[in-house]
Design an enzyme around this catalytic site. Structure first.
Site, PDB file in Angstrom:
ATOM      1  N   ASP B  28      24.122  43.412  -0.635  1.00 24.34           N
ATOM      2  CA  ASP B  28      22.778  43.159  -1.470  1.00 24.34           C
ATOM      3  C   ASP B  28      22.466  44.725  -2.558  1.00 24.34           C
ATOM      4  OD1 ASP B  28      22.397  41.569   0.590  1.00 24.34           O
ATOM      5  OD2 ASP B  28      20.769  42.243   1.480  1.00 24.34           O
ATOM      6  N   LYS B  85      19.758  35.461  -3.778  1.00 18.66           N
ATOM      7  CA  LYS B  85      19.207  34.288  -2.688  1.00 18.66           C
ATOM      8  C   LYS B  85      18.093  34.075  -3.033  1.00 18.66           C
ATOM      9  CE  LYS B  85      19.453  39.018   0.979  1.00 18.66           C
ATOM     10  NZ  LYS B  85      20.646  37.279   1.969  1.00 18.66           N
ATOM     11  N   GLY B 156      18.185  43.378   8.396  1.00 17.88           N
ATOM     12  CA  GLY B 156      16.785  44.368   8.020  1.00 17.88           C
ATOM     13  C   GLY B 156      17.294  45.432   9.341  1.00 17.88           C
ATOM     14  N   GLY B 217      22.718  42.737   9.681  1.00 14.37           N
ATOM     15  CA  GLY B 217      22.732  44.021  11.268  1.00 14.37           C
ATOM     16  C   GLY B 217      23.643  45.059  11.212  1.00 14.37           C
ATOM     17  N   SER B 239      21.086  46.129   3.829  1.00 14.19           N
ATOM     18  CA  SER B 239      20.524  47.164   3.615  1.00 14.19           C
ATOM     19  C   SER B 239      21.655  48.434   4.225  1.00 14.19           C
ATOM     20  CB  SER B 239      19.200  47.409   4.557  1.00 14.19           C
ATOM     21  OG  SER B 239      18.032  45.773   4.830  1.00 14.19           O
TER      22      SER B 239
END
Lengths: 193, 297
Positions: B28, B85, B156, B217, B239
């Protein structure tokens, strides 16, 4: 039995393994190459499709760059598809992200056809094959320039998409994604030559 | 070769694109600078978005597709594929992403859903990846045209437990199909609300017919290698990279970990000197209504 190594650092490795086993009809053993020392025992090598920036980086990280160059110099048959084609080239046009290995006297244009929406399938006339070959191009590179010892095998429009130089067979498309075994058979015939 | 005889946007091209990502890490990114860091670390693709999932959680409000300017700047900055996205069901966001030249759309539960129906993905030229928690969801998304599946995990959080749960669930359900006769497969297809032909295909191939990545995750090299050892074809990191103390080092280390996922000595080496991973949160403390994984059906 001939042993063929598929460089298994990233990309569509299992598809090449299956395609080779299909074309080899029980007469070849296919192994995945991930570590230094594994190439020595192979009679031929395949550089699969994937991301050339990633695979190039991993070749260094796994300490395989010199072994691969040595294998090519010794005349081991090598089939390079898509990302593999970028790797074996002499030069990549206007792109500093991939430092090619310089195994083949060709200049590459990366992502020559544009982004994924421009990816295409086409029936290709390939030198040495009597019927067209249904080829799959995915964010494909093209060969922008060929040197003297390089034989052009196929084109899409003006772009060269398949070529051979001695022991190296390089393609911009993915013969491992279709069921037609003829390309892998040409490659296997190079082992016997 | 006549240029007018080319075929675009076929299922083979869409699934083939996903296959080229196998064994890789998709990161990301929210800026062109981050995209360059990802490419230099050896990412196989980047996912362009407005904010990483951890920030989307914090900010609240409606989460939409990234601004076109950001996406264009990221496409300009790198040579690897760029994904982006779209909201679940928001087919116009997907149309815009396709027009911008994005290589793959992630119809993502991380963004606020726009419809009770998912996007009819077969209508697009570019391929889609979708999240799934179990075999039923995976088959429904594939039937709608998804060329790639990823676990939903719990985006996240930096807590890998939900991605593990979803990967085990999908693999376990596929294993349980082994040896079943057609009547039994029909019963399963009915129960999990999946297309029978897809269930048959999963039973005989003993895997999904499309590439299956881990996501949601993953925050450390160990997390990434864990997902690979559990049978993921590759890993999405949201993240986990740009919310860590040293994104560049973390990006490098996660790529190494995915490539050498079965080499513990190497994993130990690349896990050193990374600084703090993202702080994260225990996914089990998230109230049911706020869990992103419950979006989509």
């Amino acid at each position: 039995m001939a042993r063929i190594g598929v460089l298994a650092l990233q990309g569509d490795v299992s598809e090449h393994v299956l395609a080779l086993e299909r074309a080899g009809k029980g007469k070849v053993q296919v192994v995945e190459i991930r570590k230094s020392g594994q190439m020595e025992a192979c009679g031929a090598l395949v550089l699969p499709g994937g991301e050339s920036t990633t695979i190039r980086r991993q070749l260094e990280s796994f300490g395989l760059t010199q072994e691969l160059k040595a294998a090519a110099r010794q005349g081991l048959p090598i089939l390079a598809t898509c990302a593999g084609l970028v790797l074996v080239s002499q030069e990549v046009e206007g792109d500093s992200m991939v430092k090619p290995l310089g195994l083949m006297d060709i200049k590459i244009s990366r992502n020559a056809f544009g982004p994924q929406r421009e990816s295409f399938e086409a029936d290709l006339q390939i030198k040495g094959l009597d019927r067209p070959y249904h080829a799959v191009f995915i964010r494909a590179p093209a060969i922008a320039q060929v040197g003297d010892g390089v034989e052009v095998l196929a084109r899409v429009g003006e772009a060269v998409v398949a070529a051979r130089q001695k022991n190296l067979l390089a393609l911009a498309f993915h013969p491992e994604l279709t069921k037609d075994p003829r390309i892998h058979q040409i490659f296997l015939n190079m082992l016997e030559a | 070769m006549e240029l007018e005889n080319l075929r675009f946007g076929t299922e083979l091209l869409k699934r083939g694109f996903a296959k080229m990502q196998k064994g890789g890490v998709i990161m990301d990114v929210t800026t062109p600078e981050q995209a360059v860091i990802a490419e230099e670390a050896g990412a196989v693709a980047v996912m362009a978005l407005h904010a990483v999932p951890a920030d989307i959680r914090k900010m609240g409000g409606v989460a939409r597709m990234a601004h076109p300017e950001i996406i264009e700047a990221i496409i300009e900055a790198v040579t690897i594929p760029v994904m982006a996205k779209a909201r679940i069901g928001h087919f116009v966001e997907a149309q815009i992403l396709e027009a911008l030249g994005v290589d793959m759309v992630d119809e993502s539960e991380v963004l606020t859903p726009a419809d009770e129906f998912h996007i009819e993905k077969t209508k697009f030229t570019i391929p889609f990846v979708c999240g799934a928690r179990n075999l039923g969801e995976a088959c429904r998304r594939i039937k709608e045209g998804a060329a790639m599946i990823r676990t939903k995990g719990e985006a996240g959080t930096g807590d890998v437990s939900q991605a593990v749960l979803h990967m085990r669930m999908i693999h376990g359900q596929i294993r349980s199909l082994k040896g079943m006769d057609d009547l039994q497969l029909m019963k399963v297809a009915r129960e999990i609300e999946a297309d029978l032909d897809l269930v048959r295909e999963c039973a005989s191939m003993q895997r999904l017919p499309v590439v299956n990545f881990a996501a949601g995750g993953v925050a450390t090299p160990a997390d990434a290698a864990l997902m690979m050892q559990l049978g993921a074809d590759g890993v999405f990191v949201g993240s986990g990279i740009f919310k860590s103390e040293n994104p560049q080092a973390m990006a490098d280390a996660i790529v190494e970990a995915v490539h050498h996922y079965d080499d513990a000595a190497l994993l130990a080496r690349v896990s050193k000197g990374l600084g703090a991973a993202m702080k994260g949160m225990d996914a089990s403390t998230i109230p049911e209504a706020e869990a992103l994984q419950n979006r989509g059906w």
